[in-house]
Scaffold this active site. Sequence first.
Site, PDB file in Angstrom:
ATOM      1  N   PRO A   1       0.828  -1.207   0.000  1.00 17.82           N
ATOM      2  CA  PRO A   1       0.000   0.000   0.000  1.00 17.82           C
ATOM      3  C   PRO A   1       0.857   1.249   0.000  1.00 17.82           C
ATOM      4  O   PRO A   1       1.882   1.314   0.682  1.00 17.82           O
ATOM      5  CB  PRO A   1      -0.812  -0.139   1.296  1.00 17.82           C
ATOM      6  CG  PRO A   1      -0.031  -1.083   2.150  1.00 17.82           C
ATOM      7  CD  PRO A   1       0.672  -2.007   1.216  1.00 17.82           C
ATOM      8  N   HIS A   2       0.450   2.247  -0.770  1.00 19.08           N
ATOM      9  CA  HIS A   2       1.327   3.406  -0.974  1.00 19.08           C
ATOM     10  C   HIS A   2       0.600   4.735  -0.738  1.00 19.08           C
ATOM     11  O   HIS A   2       0.832   5.403   0.239  1.00 19.08           O
ATOM     12  CB  HIS A   2       1.932   3.360  -2.377  1.00 19.08           C
ATOM     13  CG  HIS A   2       3.088   4.264  -2.557  1.00 19.08           C
ATOM     14  ND1 HIS A   2       4.392   3.850  -2.361  1.00 19.08           N
ATOM     15  CD2 HIS A   2       3.164   5.579  -2.905  1.00 19.08           C
ATOM     16  CE1 HIS A   2       5.211   4.867  -2.583  1.00 19.08           C
ATOM     17  NE2 HIS A   2       4.488   5.926  -2.910  1.00 19.08           N
ATOM     18  N   GLY A   3      -0.260   5.131  -1.687  1.00 16.11           N
ATOM     19  CA  GLY A   3      -0.960   6.395  -1.552  1.00 16.11           C
ATOM     20  C   GLY A   3      -2.188   6.266  -0.671  1.00 16.11           C
ATOM     21  O   GLY A   3      -2.800   5.207  -0.589  1.00 16.11           O
TER      22      GLY A   3
END
Length: 384
Positions: A259-261
């Site tokens: 998961p990033h943004g």
Amino acid sequence: MIKNTLLKLKRTSMGATATFLVALVAAQPTFAAVSIAEYDITTAASVPHEVVLGPDGNMWFTEFSANKIGVMSPSGAVLNEYTVPTPNSQPNDIAVGPDGNLWFTEYGANKIGVITPTGVITEYSITGGSNPHELITGPDGNIWFTHIGGDQIGRITPTGVITLFPVTTAASSPYGITVGPDSNIWFTEYTGANIGMITTSGVVTEYPILGTPTRRPYDITTGSDGNLWYAGEGGRVSKITTAGVITEYTVPSGSTSDPHGTALGADGNVWFTERGTNKIGMITPAGVFTEYDIPTAGSAPFLIAAGPNNTIWFTESNANKLGVISDIIPSIDPTPSDNTPSPASDVPTLPATGVNQGIYTGLAVALGVEGVALVIVKRVGRAQ
């Protein structure tokens, strides 16, 4: 069957005692249907990074490799692409400023740029350090940004005056940034594995993210519950209170989800990108997940933002597209149940119920997962 449980553990090291609160939270699986559309960007291989809803009602986005700022209508038409004056500037993040213009970071050029709704660009050079990454408009009417290479948090006025504040931890790589519910600026430190906070007067506080392996955080946003939510390594989306209490939730897709943004949706839930599993995820304030497959395989969703009419927009850095999720149910029941959460390996893969001209309609399973809350000691730096 797992019921909601709270355990207290203590660990003593070098005379200091840390208290860990371990919360086991179970939630009833629920189902939700949405539509996902994807829109091509005109310039090939542009590598879009961030997208934001502009003051003109259109979606503005950065083209990291094409050195452009793009504009797309809510219906998916590319209206304009503006070339940044400095070559190879690598525009990364973009946000609406207090002046009604769009401000963006130039990761490769060590500059902060601003573009008017009509496409006029002004650039401001940063003295010292390198690689400004994300930025946000602060409660003081200035723009605040993370400065990865300088281990600093920066502030720039609408007239271009820049002030840099060093963070307490060296080589910490400040990364994501947001305004907290306490009107302070909150940020992540990727290499330092900390969550940081800075007041508008420049006082820095850091909260270490405990655990093994190292839990490095990416993007951060403020949730509807008054907490800060961030995405991080190990397949986790976590929240931190303004007092520094961290609760971690494991994404159903597991450690490879990356998961990033993160972004707060109009539905009151936090939405996030999963670069590793090519999905868009959503988590309620109670920790209930929903995941949606992106139609284009290997699209590498990067950053994400709320759009008009209860939509969620995201960039697909490998596919050279912007994606948009619509038909979002206003909310998902956050009430925990007594049901045992299903492990990620037990999540069924559900087929799409319709694919038509780039519109994907599918079903996703929202699963309750275990959360671990960590009570930690904060470090306070001095004002600069």
